[in-house]
Design a protein around this motif. Structure first.
Motif, mmCIF file in Angstrom:
data_model
loop_
_atom_site.group_PDB
_atom_site.id
_atom_site.type_symbol
_atom_site.label_atom_id
_atom_site.label_comp_id
_atom_site.label_asym_id
_atom_site.label_seq_id
_atom_site.Cartn_x
_atom_site.Cartn_y
_atom_site.Cartn_z
ATOM 1 N N SER A 76 16.123 -3.170 1.762
ATOM 2 C CA SER A 76 15.256 -2.440 0.826
ATOM 3 C C SER A 76 14.899 -3.297 -0.392
ATOM 4 O O SER A 76 13.760 -3.281 -0.856
ATOM 5 N N LEU A 77 15.874 -4.047 -0.903
ATOM 6 C CA LEU A 77 15.630 -4.881 -2.073
ATOM 7 C C LEU A 77 14.719 -6.062 -1.772
ATOM 8 O O LEU A 77 13.980 -6.520 -2.644
ATOM 9 N N LEU A 102 20.517 -9.184 -13.395
ATOM 10 C CA LEU A 102 21.621 -8.485 -14.061
ATOM 11 C C LEU A 102 21.283 -7.027 -14.351
ATOM 12 O O LEU A 102 22.163 -6.190 -14.475
ATOM 13 N N SER A 103 19.973 -6.741 -14.491
ATOM 14 C CA SER A 103 19.571 -5.373 -14.827
ATOM 15 C C SER A 103 19.651 -4.426 -13.636
ATOM 16 O O SER A 103 19.600 -3.211 -13.800
ATOM 17 N N GLY A 104 19.757 -4.976 -12.425
ATOM 18 C CA GLY A 104 19.909 -4.137 -11.244
ATOM 19 C C GLY A 104 18.643 -3.401 -10.859
ATOM 20 O O GLY A 104 17.582 -3.580 -11.448
ATOM 21 N N SER A 105 18.749 -2.563 -9.853
ATOM 22 C CA SER A 105 17.616 -1.775 -9.368
ATOM 23 C C SER A 105 17.961 -0.297 -9.465
ATOM 24 O O SER A 105 18.885 0.176 -8.802
ATOM 25 N N LEU A 106 17.206 0.427 -10.273
ATOM 26 C CA LEU A 106 17.464 1.854 -10.474
ATOM 27 C C LEU A 106 17.367 2.627 -9.166
ATOM 28 O O LEU A 106 18.262 3.401 -8.812
ATOM 29 N N VAL A 107 16.288 2.419 -8.406
ATOM 30 C CA VAL A 107 16.045 3.203 -7.193
ATOM 31 C C VAL A 107 17.071 2.886 -6.113
ATOM 32 O O VAL A 107 17.718 3.794 -5.563
ATOM 33 N N ILE A 108 17.227 1.601 -5.785
ATOM 34 C CA ILE A 108 18.092 1.210 -4.672
ATOM 35 C C ILE A 108 19.552 1.549 -4.963
ATOM 36 O O ILE A 108 20.262 2.093 -4.112
ATOM 37 N N GLU A 109 20.011 1.252 -6.173
ATOM 38 C CA GLU A 109 21.407 1.527 -6.505
ATOM 39 C C GLU A 109 21.690 3.021 -6.520
ATOM 40 O O GLU A 109 22.790 3.455 -6.179
ATOM 41 N N SER A 110 20.707 3.824 -6.898
ATOM 42 C CA SER A 110 20.886 5.281 -6.875
ATOM 43 C C SER A 110 20.909 5.807 -5.443
ATOM 44 O O SER A 110 21.729 6.660 -5.101
ATOM 45 N N MET A 111 20.005 5.304 -4.598
ATOM 46 C CA MET A 111 19.910 5.788 -3.217
ATOM 47 C C MET A 111 21.179 5.508 -2.420
ATOM 48 O O MET A 111 21.614 6.333 -1.618
ATOM 49 N N ALA A 145 0.812 -1.219 0.000
ATOM 50 C CA ALA A 145 0.000 0.000 0.000
ATOM 51 C C ALA A 145 0.847 1.271 0.000
ATOM 52 O O ALA A 145 0.482 2.265 -0.628
ATOM 53 N N ILE A 146 1.962 1.252 0.721
ATOM 54 C CA ILE A 146 2.810 2.439 0.819
ATOM 55 C C ILE A 146 3.766 2.470 -0.370
ATOM 56 O O ILE A 146 4.406 1.466 -0.678
ATOM 57 N N PRO A 147 3.892 3.592 -1.063
ATOM 58 C CA PRO A 147 4.844 3.681 -2.185
ATOM 59 C C PRO A 147 6.241 3.251 -1.755
ATOM 60 O O PRO A 147 6.722 3.653 -0.684
ATOM 61 N N SER A 148 6.876 2.447 -2.576
ATOM 62 C CA SER A 148 8.169 1.866 -2.209
ATOM 63 C C SER A 148 9.230 2.921 -1.934
ATOM 64 O O SER A 148 10.082 2.740 -1.055
ATOM 65 N N ILE A 149 9.177 4.048 -2.644
ATOM 66 C CA ILE A 149 10.193 5.086 -2.444
ATOM 67 C C ILE A 149 10.123 5.650 -1.029
ATOM 68 O O ILE A 149 11.150 5.997 -0.433
ATOM 69 N N ILE A 150 8.907 5.718 -0.460
ATOM 70 C CA ILE A 150 8.746 6.210 0.914
ATOM 71 C C ILE A 150 9.328 5.206 1.898
ATOM 72 O O ILE A 150 10.023 5.576 2.853
ATOM 73 N N ILE A 151 9.037 3.924 1.680
ATOM 74 C CA ILE A 151 9.588 2.891 2.556
ATOM 75 C C ILE A 151 11.112 2.902 2.500
ATOM 76 O O ILE A 151 11.788 2.846 3.537
ATOM 77 N N HIS A 152 11.668 3.001 1.300
ATOM 78 C CA HIS A 152 13.126 3.016 1.156
ATOM 79 C C HIS A 152 13.738 4.236 1.848
ATOM 80 O O HIS A 152 14.808 4.143 2.454
ATOM 81 N N PHE A 153 13.041 5.370 1.768
ATOM 82 C CA PHE A 153 13.533 6.589 2.421
ATOM 83 C C PHE A 153 13.589 6.412 3.933
ATOM 84 O O PHE A 153 14.588 6.762 4.573
ATOM 85 N N PHE A 154 12.519 5.851 4.518
ATOM 86 C CA PHE A 154 12.491 5.651 5.967
ATOM 87 C C PHE A 154 13.557 4.649 6.392
ATOM 88 O O PHE A 154 14.180 4.816 7.449
ATOM 89 N N ILE A 155 13.765 3.617 5.589
ATOM 90 C CA ILE A 155 14.806 2.639 5.912
ATOM 91 C C ILE A 155 16.178 3.305 5.900
ATOM 92 O O ILE A 155 16.986 3.112 6.818
#
Length: 241
Positions: free
Chosen positions: A121-122, A185-194, A83-93
Protein backbone atom coordinates in the motif's frame (compact mmCIF):
# COMPACT_ATOMS: atom_id res chain seq x y z
CA UNK A 1 7.25 35.41 26.89
CA UNK A 2 10.97 36.00 26.32
CA UNK A 3 11.81 34.07 29.48
CA UNK A 4 9.62 31.17 28.34
CA UNK A 5 11.26 31.15 24.91
CA UNK A 6 14.79 31.13 26.36
CA UNK A 7 13.85 28.32 28.76
CA UNK A 8 12.21 26.31 25.95
CA UNK A 9 15.25 26.65 23.66
CA UNK A 10 17.60 25.78 26.49
CA UNK A 11 15.68 22.61 27.28
CA UNK A 12 15.46 21.77 23.57
CA UNK A 13 19.23 21.91 23.09
CA UNK A 14 19.70 19.73 26.18
CA UNK A 15 17.41 17.08 24.67
CA UNK A 16 14.47 17.84 26.97
CA UNK A 17 11.43 18.04 24.65
CA UNK A 18 8.99 18.53 27.49
CA UNK A 19 5.96 16.49 28.51
CA UNK A 20 2.69 15.68 26.81
CA UNK A 21 -0.21 17.52 28.45
CA UNK A 22 -3.38 15.71 27.39
CA UNK A 23 -2.77 13.02 24.77
CA UNK A 24 -0.24 11.09 26.88
CA UNK A 25 -0.50 12.88 30.25
CA UNK A 26 2.85 13.57 31.94
CA UNK A 27 4.77 11.34 29.51
CA UNK A 28 8.08 12.61 28.16
CA UNK A 29 7.69 13.61 24.50
CA UNK A 30 11.06 12.09 23.61
CA UNK A 31 9.83 8.77 25.03
CA UNK A 32 6.59 9.00 23.02
CA UNK A 33 8.52 9.65 19.81
CA UNK A 34 11.07 6.99 20.69
CA UNK A 35 8.34 4.35 21.04
CA UNK A 36 6.63 5.25 17.75
CA UNK A 37 9.25 6.55 15.36
CA UNK A 38 10.98 3.19 14.87
CA UNK A 39 7.89 1.65 13.27
CA UNK A 40 7.47 4.54 10.83
CA UNK A 41 11.15 4.53 9.90
CA UNK A 42 11.14 0.77 9.32
CA UNK A 43 8.06 0.69 7.10
CA UNK A 44 8.70 3.87 5.18
CA UNK A 45 12.38 3.07 4.58
CA UNK A 46 11.49 -0.31 3.12
CA UNK A 47 8.72 1.28 1.07
CA UNK A 48 11.10 3.97 -0.22
CA UNK A 49 13.66 1.33 -1.21
CA UNK A 50 11.03 -0.83 -2.96
CA UNK A 51 9.65 2.21 -4.80
CA UNK A 52 13.10 3.24 -6.06
CA UNK A 53 14.11 -0.28 -7.10
CA UNK A 54 10.88 -0.78 -9.09
CA UNK A 55 9.87 2.74 -10.12
CA UNK A 56 13.20 3.95 -11.55
CA UNK A 57 13.82 0.89 -13.81
CA UNK A 58 10.17 1.04 -14.88
CA UNK A 59 10.55 4.70 -15.86
CA UNK A 60 13.71 3.91 -17.86
CA UNK A 61 12.00 0.99 -19.61
CA UNK A 62 8.99 3.15 -20.46
CA UNK A 63 11.18 5.89 -21.93
CA UNK A 64 13.41 3.54 -23.93
CA UNK A 65 10.40 1.65 -25.32
CA UNK A 66 8.28 4.75 -25.87
CA UNK A 67 5.01 3.75 -27.52
CA UNK A 68 5.76 0.06 -26.98
CA UNK A 69 4.41 -2.63 -24.69
CA UNK A 70 6.31 -1.61 -21.54
CA UNK A 71 5.35 2.01 -22.04
CA UNK A 72 1.69 1.03 -22.40
CA UNK A 73 1.72 -1.20 -19.32
CA UNK A 74 3.54 1.39 -17.23
CA UNK A 75 1.27 4.20 -18.34
CA UNK A 76 -1.84 2.12 -17.58
CA UNK A 77 -0.48 1.38 -14.09
CA UNK A 78 0.26 5.07 -13.44
CA UNK A 79 -3.17 6.16 -14.70
CA UNK A 80 -4.97 3.61 -12.50
CA UNK A 81 -2.97 4.52 -9.39
CA UNK A 82 -3.34 8.27 -9.98
CA UNK A 83 -7.01 8.22 -11.08
CA UNK A 84 -8.52 6.02 -8.36
CA UNK A 85 -8.62 7.56 -4.85
CA UNK A 86 -5.86 6.00 -2.78
CA UNK A 87 -8.20 5.07 0.08
CA UNK A 88 -10.19 2.84 -2.31
CA UNK A 89 -7.04 1.12 -3.57
CA UNK A 90 -5.84 0.57 0.00
CA UNK A 91 -9.24 -0.87 0.96
CA UNK A 92 -9.19 -3.38 -1.91
CA UNK A 93 -5.62 -4.37 -1.05
CA UNK A 94 -6.48 -4.91 2.61
CA UNK A 95 -9.71 -6.81 2.05
CA UNK A 96 -9.27 -8.75 -1.20
CA UNK A 97 -5.51 -9.21 -1.52
CA UNK A 98 -5.34 -10.44 2.07
CA UNK A 99 -7.95 -13.11 1.25
CA UNK A 100 -6.27 -14.04 -2.03
CA UNK A 101 -2.80 -14.46 -0.51
CA UNK A 102 -3.90 -15.49 2.98
CA UNK A 103 -2.16 -12.57 4.67
CA UNK A 104 -3.07 -10.98 8.04
CA UNK A 105 -5.28 -7.88 7.97
CA UNK A 106 -3.46 -6.18 10.85
CA UNK A 107 0.20 -5.59 11.65
CA UNK A 108 2.03 -7.73 14.18
CA UNK A 109 5.72 -7.11 14.74
CA UNK A 110 6.46 -10.79 15.35
CA UNK A 111 4.77 -11.87 12.07
CA UNK A 112 6.78 -10.62 9.04
CA UNK A 113 4.03 -11.74 6.64
CA UNK A 114 1.80 -9.05 8.20
CA UNK A 115 4.24 -6.43 6.88
CA UNK A 116 3.54 -7.26 3.22
CA UNK A 117 0.19 -5.51 2.72
CA UNK A 118 1.26 -2.23 4.38
CA UNK A 119 4.42 -2.18 2.26
CA UNK A 120 2.43 -2.79 -0.92
CA UNK A 121 0.00 0.00 0.00
CA UNK A 122 2.82 2.42 0.85
CA UNK A 123 4.79 1.69 -2.33
CA UNK A 124 2.13 1.85 -5.05
CA UNK A 125 1.92 5.63 -5.34
CA UNK A 126 5.68 6.20 -5.09
CA UNK A 127 6.42 3.62 -7.79
CA UNK A 128 4.02 5.41 -10.13
CA UNK A 129 5.56 8.79 -9.27
CA UNK A 130 9.16 7.69 -9.86
CA UNK A 131 8.23 5.92 -13.11
CA UNK A 132 6.20 8.67 -14.78
CA UNK A 133 8.51 11.52 -13.82
CA UNK A 134 11.69 9.72 -14.83
CA UNK A 135 10.08 8.77 -18.15
CA UNK A 136 9.15 12.38 -18.76
CA UNK A 137 12.62 13.73 -17.93
CA UNK A 138 14.36 11.10 -20.08
CA UNK A 139 12.10 11.83 -23.07
CA UNK A 140 12.72 15.57 -22.62
CA UNK A 141 16.50 15.06 -22.54
CA UNK A 142 16.47 12.77 -25.59
CA UNK A 143 14.81 15.51 -27.64
CA UNK A 144 17.47 18.12 -26.85
CA UNK A 145 20.02 19.25 -29.42
CA UNK A 146 23.11 18.00 -27.59
CA UNK A 147 21.71 14.45 -27.61
CA UNK A 148 20.88 14.66 -31.33
CA UNK A 149 24.42 15.90 -31.95
CA UNK A 150 25.86 12.97 -29.93
CA UNK A 151 23.91 10.55 -32.11
CA UNK A 152 25.14 12.26 -35.29
CA UNK A 153 28.73 11.88 -34.02
CA UNK A 154 28.09 8.14 -33.85
CA UNK A 155 28.29 7.64 -30.08
CA UNK A 156 26.78 4.32 -28.89
CA UNK A 157 23.17 4.57 -27.71
CA UNK A 158 23.93 3.03 -24.31
CA UNK A 159 26.77 5.52 -23.76
CA UNK A 160 24.45 8.42 -24.63
CA UNK A 161 21.73 7.08 -22.34
CA UNK A 162 23.85 6.53 -19.21
CA UNK A 163 26.51 9.19 -19.68
CA UNK A 164 24.28 12.08 -20.75
CA UNK A 165 20.52 11.45 -20.71
CA UNK A 166 20.13 9.60 -17.40
CA UNK A 167 22.56 11.82 -15.47
CA UNK A 168 20.56 14.93 -16.38
CA UNK A 169 17.13 13.28 -16.16
CA UNK A 170 17.73 12.01 -12.61
CA UNK A 171 18.57 15.49 -11.23
CA UNK A 172 14.93 16.68 -10.66
CA UNK A 173 14.20 13.40 -8.85
CA UNK A 174 17.46 13.30 -6.86
CA UNK A 175 16.90 16.77 -5.43
CA UNK A 176 13.77 15.53 -3.61
CA UNK A 177 15.22 12.22 -2.36
CA UNK A 178 16.69 13.53 0.95
CA UNK A 179 13.43 15.35 1.78
CA UNK A 180 11.38 12.24 1.02
CA UNK A 181 13.69 10.10 3.12
CA UNK A 182 13.79 12.43 6.14
CA UNK A 183 10.03 12.93 6.13
CA UNK A 184 9.63 9.17 6.47
CA UNK A 185 9.79 9.96 10.19
CA UNK A 186 6.33 11.52 9.97
CA UNK A 187 4.77 8.20 8.95
CA UNK A 188 1.56 7.63 7.02
CA UNK A 189 -1.73 8.53 8.68
CA UNK A 190 -3.91 6.34 6.43
CA UNK A 191 -1.75 3.21 6.18
CA UNK A 192 -0.74 3.14 9.85
CA UNK A 193 -4.37 3.57 10.90
CA UNK A 194 -5.67 0.87 8.53
CA UNK A 195 -3.16 -1.75 9.64
CA UNK A 196 -2.89 -0.68 13.32
CA UNK A 197 0.79 0.18 13.04
CA UNK A 198 1.85 2.07 16.21
CA UNK A 199 3.97 4.64 14.33
CA UNK A 200 4.03 8.42 14.17
CA UNK A 201 1.44 8.65 11.38
CA UNK A 202 -1.40 10.87 12.55
CA UNK A 203 0.36 11.83 15.78
CA UNK A 204 0.27 15.53 14.86
CA UNK A 205 -3.46 15.39 14.06
CA UNK A 206 -4.22 13.52 17.28
CA UNK A 207 -2.22 16.01 19.34
CA UNK A 208 -4.05 18.95 17.71
CA UNK A 209 -7.42 17.33 18.39
CA UNK A 210 -6.40 16.73 22.00
CA UNK A 211 -5.11 20.34 22.24
CA UNK A 212 -1.76 19.00 23.43
CA UNK A 213 0.19 22.21 22.78
CA UNK A 214 3.57 20.87 23.90
CA UNK A 215 3.41 17.87 21.57
CA UNK A 216 2.11 19.96 18.66
CA UNK A 217 4.94 22.44 19.15
CA UNK A 218 7.66 19.78 19.09
CA UNK A 219 6.19 17.94 16.08
CA UNK A 220 5.87 21.15 14.03
CA UNK A 221 9.48 22.06 14.85
CA UNK A 222 10.64 18.54 14.00
CA UNK A 223 8.87 18.38 10.63
CA UNK A 224 9.99 21.92 9.76
CA UNK A 225 13.61 21.15 10.60
CA UNK A 226 13.50 17.92 8.57
CA UNK A 227 12.07 19.79 5.57
CA UNK A 228 14.81 22.43 5.65
CA UNK A 229 17.54 19.81 6.14
CA UNK A 230 16.10 17.77 3.26
CA UNK A 231 16.29 20.74 0.86
CA UNK A 232 19.89 21.41 1.92
CA UNK A 233 20.94 17.77 1.46
CA UNK A 234 19.07 17.66 -1.87
CA UNK A 235 21.24 20.46 -3.26
CA UNK A 236 24.37 18.62 -2.11
CA UNK A 237 23.18 15.34 -3.66
CA UNK A 238 22.50 17.04 -7.00
CA UNK A 239 26.09 18.31 -7.12
CA UNK A 240 27.32 14.69 -6.86
CA UNK A 241 24.81 13.41 -9.42
Amino acid sequence: MLTQLVKFLGNLFRGDLGRSMTLYPNSQIKDILGDKIGYSIMFNSMSWLISALIGLPLGIAMARRKGGFMDGVGTAYVVIVRAIPSIIIHFFIQVYLSKLLGLPLLFKMEEPNSWILPLVSLSLGSIAGYAIWLRRYIVDEENKDYIKFARVKGLPQNFIMWRHVFRNAIVPIAINVPSDFLLLLSGSLVIESMYSIPGTGGLLIKSIQAMDNNLVQILVLLYGALSILGVFLGDILVSFV
